[in-house]
Design a protein around this motif. Structure first.
Motif, PDB file in Angstrom:
ATOM      1  N   ALA A  50       0.853  -1.189   0.000  1.00 25.60           N
ATOM      2  CA  ALA A  50       0.000   0.000   0.000  1.00 25.60           C
ATOM      3  C   ALA A  50       0.887   1.237   0.000  1.00 25.60           C
ATOM      4  O   ALA A  50       2.083   1.161   0.252  1.00 25.60           O
ATOM      5  N   SER A  51       0.261   2.349  -0.256  1.00 26.39           N
ATOM      6  CA  SER A  51       0.938   3.634  -0.189  1.00 26.39           C
ATOM      7  C   SER A  51       0.840   4.183   1.231  1.00 26.39           C
ATOM      8  O   SER A  51      -0.085   3.840   1.974  1.00 26.39           O
ATOM      9  N   SER A  52       1.754   5.048   1.588  1.00 26.89           N
ATOM     10  CA  SER A  52       1.680   5.738   2.883  1.00 26.89           C
ATOM     11  C   SER A  52       0.668   6.871   2.842  1.00 26.89           C
ATOM     12  O   SER A  52       0.320   7.425   3.877  1.00 26.89           O
ATOM     13  N   ARG A  53       0.207   7.208   1.653  1.00 25.82           N
ATOM     14  CA  ARG A  53      -0.735   8.315   1.487  1.00 25.82           C
ATOM     15  C   ARG A  53      -2.128   7.775   1.152  1.00 25.82           C
ATOM     16  O   ARG A  53      -2.283   6.942   0.251  1.00 25.82           O
ATOM     17  N   GLU A  55      -4.571   8.990  -0.497  1.00 22.58           N
ATOM     18  CA  GLU A  55      -4.969   9.133  -1.897  1.00 22.58           C
ATOM     19  C   GLU A  55      -4.300   8.094  -2.797  1.00 22.58           C
ATOM     20  O   GLU A  55      -4.822   7.755  -3.863  1.00 22.58           O
ATOM     21  N   GLY A  56      -3.187   7.556  -2.379  1.00 22.93           N
ATOM     22  CA  GLY A  56      -2.519   6.508  -3.132  1.00 22.93           C
ATOM     23  C   GLY A  56      -3.172   5.147  -2.991  1.00 22.93           C
ATOM     24  O   GLY A  56      -2.835   4.214  -3.716  1.00 22.93           O
ATOM     25  N   ASN A  57      -4.108   5.028  -2.068  1.00 24.32           N
ATOM     26  CA  ASN A  57      -4.791   3.754  -1.823  1.00 24.32           C
ATOM     27  C   ASN A  57      -6.256   3.759  -2.249  1.00 24.32           C
ATOM     28  O   ASN A  57      -6.962   2.780  -2.025  1.00 24.32           O
ATOM     29  N   HIS A  60      -7.061   0.819  -4.280  1.00 28.25           N
ATOM     30  CA  HIS A  60      -6.567  -0.468  -3.767  1.00 28.25           C
ATOM     31  C   HIS A  60      -7.760  -1.404  -3.576  1.00 28.25           C
ATOM     32  O   HIS A  60      -8.724  -1.064  -2.887  1.00 28.25           O
ATOM     33  N   GLY A  91       2.514   1.837   4.725  1.00 29.92           N
ATOM     34  CA  GLY A  91       2.869   2.058   3.342  1.00 29.92           C
ATOM     35  C   GLY A  91       4.328   1.969   2.976  1.00 29.92           C
ATOM     36  O   GLY A  91       5.232   2.031   3.814  1.00 29.92           O
ATOM     37  N   ARG A  92       4.518   1.838   1.688  1.00 30.44           N
ATOM     38  CA  ARG A  92       5.849   1.657   1.106  1.00 30.44           C
ATOM     39  C   ARG A  92       6.782   2.827   1.402  1.00 30.44           C
ATOM     40  O   ARG A  92       7.952   2.635   1.725  1.00 30.44           O
ATOM     41  N   GLU A  93       6.279   4.045   1.299  1.00 27.58           N
ATOM     42  CA  GLU A  93       7.134   5.209   1.503  1.00 27.58           C
ATOM     43  C   GLU A  93       7.658   5.280   2.934  1.00 27.58           C
ATOM     44  O   GLU A  93       8.846   5.523   3.163  1.00 27.58           O
ATOM     45  N   THR A  94       6.789   5.054   3.901  1.00 24.29           N
ATOM     46  CA  THR A  94       7.209   5.085   5.307  1.00 24.29           C
ATOM     47  C   THR A  94       8.119   3.907   5.627  1.00 24.29           C
ATOM     48  O   THR A  94       9.139   4.067   6.309  1.00 24.29           O
TER      49      THR A  94
END
Length: 126
Positions: A50-53, A55-57, A60, A91-94
């Motif tokens: 998942a995304s850390s944001r 809006e990125g999910n 999903h 999420g991936r970014e974190t």
């Protein structure tokens, strides 16, 4: 009960499957894992794709369920012990940032065909 921030020994491989985001002190645990690996060691971490944001999910396919798990289990498990409360959808970014902050210099993010839920982080110290 063991304390994940106090890992003893030296290891070639350490794994963690869908757990780091549940911990009270995930950053400290990642740093302890980094310290416990031999110079050419590998940390394999499986966690939610998942995304850390938020809006990125939005698209999903499991987004609503993942946020439900997060609120009703993962975040509350961590927060109940005074923890970080990252939750299921950290999420991936974190995750990538926290691995770098822990000292991992190479982080490869892998997916497996047929597994839409998880992503795999292969982190090394060299």
């Amino acid at each position: 009960m063991a304390d994940s921030t106090r890992i003893t020994g030296e290891y070639d491989l350490i794994t963690a499957f869908d757990v780091i985001h549940d911990l009270a002190r995930p950053a400290e645990t990642l740093a302890a894992i980094h310290r416990a690996l031999r110079a050419d060691g590998t940390f394999l971490m499986c966690d939610i794709a998942a995304s850390s944001r938020l809006e990125g999910n939005l698209g999903h396919p499991f987004g609503p369920a993942l946020y439900g798990f997060s609120v009703f289990y993962c975040m509350t498990t961590s927060l109940s012990t005074g923890g970080a409360g990252l939750g299921t959808v950290w999420g991936r970014e974190t995750a990538t940032r926290m691995l770098r902050d822990a000292g991992f210099t190479r982080i490869d993010v892998k997916t497996i065909e047929g597994d839409p839920i998880n992503v795999y982080y292969v982190a090394t110290t060299s």
